[in-house]
Design a protein around this motif. Structure first.
Motif, PDB file in Angstrom:
ATOM      1  N   ALA A  30       0.834  -1.212   0.000  1.00 27.27           N
ATOM      2  CA  ALA A  30       0.000   0.000   0.000  1.00 27.27           C
ATOM      3  C   ALA A  30       0.863   1.254   0.000  1.00 27.27           C
ATOM      4  N   GLY A  31       0.536   2.184  -0.870  1.00 29.89           N
ATOM      5  CA  GLY A  31       1.254   3.453  -0.911  1.00 29.89           C
ATOM      6  C   GLY A  31       2.326   3.515  -1.981  1.00 29.89           C
ATOM      7  N   GLN A  32       2.587   2.379  -2.648  1.00 32.83           N
ATOM      8  CA  GLN A  32       3.659   2.388  -3.668  1.00 32.83           C
ATOM      9  C   GLN A  32       3.114   2.688  -5.060  1.00 32.83           C
ATOM     10  N   PHE A  33       4.022   3.009  -5.964  1.00 31.81           N
ATOM     11  CA  PHE A  33       3.598   3.404  -7.308  1.00 31.81           C
ATOM     12  C   PHE A  33       4.471   2.741  -8.368  1.00 31.81           C
ATOM     13  N   VAL A  34       4.074   2.894  -9.616  1.00 39.08           N
ATOM     14  CA  VAL A  34       4.898   2.430 -10.746  1.00 39.08           C
ATOM     15  C   VAL A  34       5.221   3.628 -11.633  1.00 39.08           C
ATOM     16  N   ARG A  44       8.088   9.129 -19.030  1.00 39.69           N
ATOM     17  CA  ARG A  44       7.827   8.258 -17.884  1.00 39.69           C
ATOM     18  C   ARG A  44       6.947   9.022 -16.921  1.00 39.69           C
ATOM     19  N   ILE A  45       5.790   8.440 -16.536  1.00 39.31           N
ATOM     20  CA  ILE A  45       4.973   9.115 -15.522  1.00 39.31           C
ATOM     21  C   ILE A  45       4.654   8.160 -14.370  1.00 39.31           C
ATOM     22  N   PRO A  46       4.533   8.725 -13.161  1.00 37.37           N
ATOM     23  CA  PRO A  46       4.219   7.895 -11.998  1.00 37.37           C
ATOM     24  C   PRO A  46       2.720   7.686 -11.831  1.00 37.37           C
ATOM     25  N   LEU A  47       2.322   6.474 -11.502  1.00 36.45           N
ATOM     26  CA  LEU A  47       0.914   6.164 -11.215  1.00 36.45           C
ATOM     27  C   LEU A  47       0.864   5.227 -10.017  1.00 36.45           C
ATOM     28  N   THR A  48      -0.092   5.455  -9.139  1.00 37.58           N
ATOM     29  CA  THR A  48      -0.217   4.652  -7.924  1.00 37.58           C
ATOM     30  C   THR A  48      -0.749   3.259  -8.243  1.00 37.58           C
ATOM     31  N   ILE A  49      -0.245   2.275  -7.513  1.00 37.92           N
ATOM     32  CA  ILE A  49      -0.787   0.926  -7.639  1.00 37.92           C
ATOM     33  C   ILE A  49      -2.051   0.884  -6.774  1.00 37.92           C
ATOM     34  N   ALA A  50      -3.216   0.916  -7.439  1.00 37.12           N
ATOM     35  CA  ALA A  50      -4.471   1.029  -6.697  1.00 37.12           C
ATOM     36  C   ALA A  50      -4.912  -0.323  -6.148  1.00 37.12           C
ATOM     37  N   ASP A  51      -4.493  -1.375  -6.815  1.00 35.97           N
ATOM     38  CA  ASP A  51      -4.790  -2.717  -6.317  1.00 35.97           C
ATOM     39  C   ASP A  51      -3.875  -3.696  -7.039  1.00 35.97           C
ATOM     40  N   ARG A  52      -3.844  -4.940  -6.530  1.00 33.79           N
ATOM     41  CA  ARG A  52      -2.991  -5.937  -7.164  1.00 33.79           C
ATOM     42  C   ARG A  52      -3.643  -7.302  -6.999  1.00 33.79           C
ATOM     43  N   LEU A  82       1.352  -1.578 -22.517  1.00 28.15           N
ATOM     44  CA  LEU A  82       2.195  -0.441 -22.152  1.00 28.15           C
ATOM     45  C   LEU A  82       3.634  -0.824 -22.472  1.00 28.15           C
ATOM     46  N   GLN A  83       4.408   0.122 -22.951  1.00 28.24           N
ATOM     47  CA  GLN A  83       5.796  -0.141 -23.302  1.00 28.24           C
ATOM     48  C   GLN A  83       6.610  -0.562 -22.074  1.00 28.24           C
ATOM     49  N   ASP A  84       6.484   0.212 -21.010  1.00 25.62           N
ATOM     50  CA  ASP A  84       7.269  -0.065 -19.803  1.00 25.62           C
ATOM     51  C   ASP A  84       6.430   0.138 -18.547  1.00 25.62           C
ATOM     52  N   VAL A  85       6.628  -0.738 -17.589  1.00 21.76           N
ATOM     53  CA  VAL A  85       6.043  -0.557 -16.256  1.00 21.76           C
ATOM     54  C   VAL A  85       7.118  -0.997 -15.279  1.00 21.76           C
ATOM     55  N   VAL A  86       7.477  -0.132 -14.353  1.00 22.33           N
ATOM     56  CA  VAL A  86       8.519  -0.525 -13.410  1.00 22.33           C
ATOM     57  C   VAL A  86       8.101  -0.169 -11.987  1.00 22.33           C
ATOM     58  N   GLY A  87       8.406  -1.072 -11.062  1.00 24.80           N
ATOM     59  CA  GLY A  87       8.029  -0.817  -9.678  1.00 24.80           C
ATOM     60  C   GLY A  87       8.136  -2.082  -8.859  1.00 24.80           C
ATOM     61  N   PRO A  88       7.580  -2.154  -7.693  1.00 22.56           N
ATOM     62  CA  PRO A  88       6.868  -1.049  -7.021  1.00 22.56           C
ATOM     63  C   PRO A  88       7.860  -0.041  -6.448  1.00 22.56           C
ATOM     64  N   LEU A  89       7.587   1.236  -6.638  1.00 25.03           N
ATOM     65  CA  LEU A  89       8.518   2.281  -6.231  1.00 25.03           C
ATOM     66  C   LEU A  89       8.012   3.030  -5.010  1.00 25.03           C
ATOM     67  N   ALA A 233      16.007  18.739   1.863  1.00 27.73           N
ATOM     68  CA  ALA A 233      15.530  18.395   0.519  1.00 27.73           C
ATOM     69  C   ALA A 233      15.339  16.888   0.467  1.00 27.73           C
ATOM     70  N   LYS A 234      14.143  16.459   0.084  1.00 24.74           N
ATOM     71  CA  LYS A 234      13.859  15.021  -0.008  1.00 24.74           C
ATOM     72  C   LYS A 234      13.486  14.686  -1.444  1.00 24.74           C
ATOM     73  N   PHE A 235      13.883  13.471  -1.868  1.00 23.50           N
ATOM     74  CA  PHE A 235      13.464  12.995  -3.183  1.00 23.50           C
ATOM     75  C   PHE A 235      12.187  12.175  -2.958  1.00 23.50           C
ATOM     76  N   VAL A 236      11.081  12.650  -3.506  1.00 26.75           N
ATOM     77  CA  VAL A 236       9.791  12.012  -3.222  1.00 26.75           C
ATOM     78  C   VAL A 236       9.769  10.548  -3.681  1.00 26.75           C
ATOM     79  N   CYS A 237      10.435  10.235  -4.798  1.00 27.77           N
ATOM     80  CA  CYS A 237      10.354   8.872  -5.329  1.00 27.77           C
ATOM     81  C   CYS A 237      11.043   7.840  -4.442  1.00 27.77           C
ATOM     82  N   VAL A 238      12.048   8.235  -3.677  1.00 28.00           N
ATOM     83  CA  VAL A 238      12.722   7.255  -2.808  1.00 28.00           C
ATOM     84  C   VAL A 238      12.507   7.499  -1.316  1.00 28.00           C
ATOM     85  N   HIS A 239      12.369   8.751  -0.909  1.00 25.81           N
ATOM     86  CA  HIS A 239      12.137   9.031   0.511  1.00 25.81           C
ATOM     87  C   HIS A 239      10.648   9.059   0.818  1.00 25.81           C
TER      88      HIS A 239
END
Ligand SMILES: Cc1cc2nc3c(=O)[nH]c(=O)nc-3n(C[C@H](O)[C@H](O)[C@H](O)COP(=O)(O)OP(=O)(O)OC[C@H]3O[C@@H](n4cnc5c(N)ncnc54)[C@H](O)[C@@H]3O)c2cc1C
Ligand SMILES: Cc1cc2nc3c(=O)[nH]c(=O)nc-3n(C[C@H](O)[C@H](O)[C@H](O)COP(=O)(O)OP(=O)(O)OC[C@H]3O[C@@H](n4cnc5c(N)ncnc54)[C@H](O)[C@@H]3O)c2cc1C
Ligand code: SF4
Ligand code: SF4
Ligand code: FES
Lengths: 279, 467
Positions: A30-34, A44-52, A82-89, A233-239
């Motif tokens: 919960a809370g992670q994205f791809v 490349r755009i971020p999208l939340t994993i709404a369910d799995r 989709l060409q690429d999907v990477v995660g969960p980030l 300063a925080k990096f939202v994608c990793v912190h």
């Protein structure tokens, strides 16, 4: 390529996708994205994993069409890929027993909230969901949130469903009706999250927000997603993407979301123009 | 005695023209030039040049074949040690590696080893690449994390030895810095692509979109039957200056800028979807290869003025000499002995200037270079509407964070044996920038090569113990 196995239109501007991505389905919390890329020339755009669904190896993502990439994606259907999907980030949301948790969602935020609300519920929390939209047709996944929430407040600007008004007004009522609220979680447009943060700060209620800055890689290597939280300063994608709402520098985040506005507008116009020509 | 042959100069694209395109700057030798240059090598019995090469290229051998016009054997000799010669020939800092050790430097200019290497590799690319013999399958499986030069080299060597090799790459494109960092006018895409295709042709499987530590963990690799793991995850995390105003709109890390341009093709927006925001006057902070690349890309995209801001003097500039010269020829300005103290913004949150301080050089520091010291009261404002920060990178912590048995240093680098690359975790090796911090393509390749040899020995030993 990542095959799209199912799609459905949820509201006039948002669409649900079930995408074959077994490894991500297996690991997502919960809370992670791809990060996705629609095609070879895509961004490349971020999208939340709404369910799995680890059994079927699929993840569910919900896209709100706002610019070129989200529209291009919204034009895809089952059978496409989709060409690429990477995660969960990103770091998963911290799930533990807080007590009573108010989950505030706006726009795609309610779908992004769903897995978090479900996990918090499973951890023994009482969940109060507050969902808002301009009108009834724009409300997203209220039924699914209803499955896991103990209480749901719905607001629409025009009163077509629930009470008339803004999410913020409903939240204010929940926070001031005498009950004890231990945590507020808010996901949605930055303006909404900032408004939520202002209220809960004045009332002294701990608040987590899931931030959505512009991202490029989503793995910590570009720094484009940086925000100031506290003095750091925080990096939202990793912190993140979750942060203590009361420490976020909202003005900076709002300003940084506008960096590419002229280019984004031009790209969208060009795309729509090409789409209507070929139609 | 035959007439003395001068070191052949490299034909380059005209500096006026090239500042407007992304085509390769250095054009490469003609056959005639290559043979002439090769004839300068005196074929030393104890070639000192070879000692300067981290992968031990048999320099006299490949140069001799080239001199005699035997290109098939020349490329074979070259590739017996170097899996990516077209890349090394272009980006190796030859002047501090092989060439500096060439015996001819005693009396004049060294043999242009890098340019010859490039020539031979380009010849092969044009005339068809032959796949070398691959050893019989050993039944062992090795996982490689990261597809930069370290990972690709380890993968190629292990595949040639008969092991099954799978490379896991976080991004959607393999190549590491070769793909996302170094711009096409120094390293054309088709060159990198061809070298990666060659590694694939050896049987190596490359899985993109796999982030180890997120999509997949090192412990899962062993559970899934991999016998050994090599970590070549690089040093891709940008460092910022830590001065006020650094998050203003218009301040970018060099990584973000170069990733947008090189990996995402933002220079071809809107044909490609990723946008780019370019200033009219770009200030690039730092003076390494990364800073030069960011400056030269800005120039090509149409910035009217590009200034490199560096806190030491020209003598200390860490970028390759050739890159610095090319940058200057393209009209890039240098503001030396200058350190930024603050980024200034307007009411909308956009950069309008860079406040700087002048520096003087003091005593040498730990790196042996003279330490810059601020000159009191020397603050001034450099007018700029875009700042690119290129002051260094550090290793990505995702793998160590998800692999507790792996020890890292204070700087976040993975601790590994300098000779073998073995880490503190059994069955796991590491090399390249992830171990050394930001360094060079060829040192990463050298580490990949040494680790591959050590992994091979480990797997053979394991097999005999098992048998
Ligand atoms: C961690 C994370 C999770 C997200 N999850 C979802 C999701 O589940 N569903 C969904 O629909 N969207 C989600 N978003 C937002 C989504 O990534 C953006 O809507 C998307 O990048 C826009 O791309 P575009 O090309 O369509 O629009 P663009 O043309 O790039 O943007 C159009 C306008 O939207 C605004 N914008 C751009 N990027 C963002 C952004 N990241 N967030 C908010 N506004 C933005 C800008 O102001 C811009 O002017 C998420 C973002 C983050 C960071
Ligand atoms: C702009 C620029 C210009 C340069 N110019 C030169 C030059 O001219 N000459 C020279 O010799 N050197 C140059 N360098 C330095 C050189 O490119 C590096 O030293 C070299 O690429 C290091 O190789 P590597 O294999 O260790 O790492 P990298 O090339 O950084 O590759 C690491 C790879 O691992 C991937 N990765 C990271 N974490 C994970 C994970 N958790 N899971 C999966 N994959 C992961 C990354 O995405 C990346 O693809 C330059 C560097 C830059 C940035
Ligand atoms: S690989 Fe690099 S260091 Fe080695 S011989 Fe070639 S150019 Fe020189
Ligand atoms: S040291 Fe110079 S001259 Fe001697 S073999 Fe090497 S390249 Fe040739
Ligand atoms: S998106 Fe690049 S560092 Fe977060």
């Amino acid at each position: 390529m990542f095959p799209i196995v199912e799609t459905s239109i949820l509201t006039p501007n948002s669409k649900l996708f079930k995408v074959q991505a077994p490894q991500i389905a297996r690991k997502a919390k919960a809370g992670q994205f791809v990060m996705i890329r629609v095609d070879e020339k895509g961004e490349r755009i971020p999208l939340t994993i709404a369910d799995r669904d680890p059994g079927n190896g699929t993840i569910t993502i919900i896209v709100q069409a706002i610019g070129k990439t989200s529209r291009k994606m919204s034009d895809l259907n089952a059978g496409d890929a989709l060409q690429d999907v990477v995660g969960p980030l990103g770091l998963p949301t911290e799930i533990k027993k807080y007590g009573t948790v108010v989950c505030v969602g706006g726009g795609f935020g309610m779908a992004a909230m769903f897995p978090i609300a479900r996990a918090l519920k499973e951890a023994g929390n009482k969940i109060v969901a507050v969902a808002g939209a301009r009108n009834e047709s724009l409300l997203l996944w209220v039924d699914r949130v209803q499955e896991v929430a103990d209480e749901v407040c719905i607001t629409t600007d025009d009163g077509s469903r629930g009470r008339q008004g803004m999410v913020i007004d409903a939240l204010k009522d929940v926070l001031t009706d005498g009950r004890k609220v231990d945590l507020v979680v808010a996901i949605g447009p930055v303006i909404m999250m900032r408004a939520v943060s202002k209220i809960t700060e004045s009332l002294g209620v701990e608040t987590i927000v899931s931030l959505n800055p512009i991202m490029v890689d989503g793995t910590g290597m570009c720094g484009g997603c940086r925000v100031t939280v506290g003095e750091e300063a925080k990096f939202v994608c990793v912190h993140g993407p979750d942060f203590d709402a009361h420490k976020v520098n909202w003005d900076e985040l709002m300003a940084r979301l506008t960096v590419y506005q002229p280019q984004e507008k031009a790209a969208l116009e060009k795309y729509q123009c090409e789409a209507c020509k070929s139609a | 005695m035959p007439p003395k042959v001068e070191r052949q100069s490299m034909p380059v694209q005209d500096s006026d023209k090239r500042a407007e395109n992304f085509d390769e700057v250095a054009l490469g030798y003609s056959m005639e030039q290559a043979v002439l240059e090769a004839s300068r090598c005196i074929q030393c019995k104890k070639p000192t040049c070879r000692d300067g090469c981290p992968v031990g290229v048999e320099i006299p051998q490949f140069v001799k074949y080239l001199r005699d016009g035997d290109l098939p054997n020349s490329i074979k000799a070259l590739k017996s040690r170097n899996n990516l010669p077209a890349i090394c020939g272009r980006v190796c800092p030859q002047e501090t590696q092989c060439e500096v050790q060439c015996i001819l430097t005693k009396k004049g200019l060294p043999v242009a080893v890098g340019r010859l290497e490039r020539f031979v590799a380009d010849w092969e690319r044009k005339n068809g690449v032959t796949v070398p013999e691959i050893a019989a399958p050993t039944g062992h499986k090795v996982a490689i994390v990261g597809s930069g030069p370290a990972g690709l080299t380890a993968a190629a060597d292990l595949a040639r030895l008969g092991h099954t090799v799978v490379v896991f790459e976080a991004l959607h494109m393999p190549g590491g810095v070769l793909s996302y960092g170094i711009p096409p006018f120094r390293l054309p895409r088709d060159v990198t692509q061809a070298e990666i295709d060659y590694v694939r042709s050896l049987g190596v499987e490359i899985r993109t979109n796999w982030i180890v530590g997120k999509t997949y963990d090192v412990s899962e690799m062993f559970a899934d039957g991999f016998d050994a793991v090599f970590l070549g995850t690089g040093a891709g995390l940008p460092t910022f200056m830590g001065v006020p105003g650094e998050n203003l709109n218009g301040v970018f890390s060099a990584n973000e800028f170069l990733v947008r341009v090189n990996l995402m093709n933002a220079y071809q927006f809107p044909e490609y979807d990723t946008p780019l925001k370019l200033g009219r006057h770009v200030a690039v902070v730092g003076a390494g290869n990364v800073a030069m690349d960011a400056a030269r890309v800005s120039r090509r995209l149409g910035a009217e003025e590009v200034t490199i801001v560096y806190r030491r003097s020209e003598a200390e500039i860490p970028a390759r000499h050739e890159e610095l010269e090319h940058a200057k020829e393209e009209g890039i300005k240098l503001k030396l002995l200058t350190a930024p103290t603050r980024v200034l913004g307007n009411e909308k949150g956009w950069v309008v200037g860079l406040e700087c301080q002048e520096m003087a050089l003091g005593e040498p520091d730990a790196s042996g270079r003279r330490r810059p010291v601020p000159r009191q009261g020397s603050e001034f404002v450099l007018e700029t509407d875009m700042v690119i920060v290129a002051i260094g990178t550090s290793p990505n912590p995702l793998v160590p964070q998800s692999t507790p048995a792996l020890q890292t240093s204070r700087h976040g680098t993975i601790i590994a044996d300098a000779e073998t690359g073995a880490t503190t975790m059994p069955g796991v090796w590491a090399g390249g920038d992830a171990v050394t911090g930001a360094a060079t393509v060829i040192s990463a390749m050298g580490a990949g090569k040494r680790a591959a040899a050590s992994i091979h020995a480990y797997l053979l030993e394991k097999a005999t113990v098992r048998a």
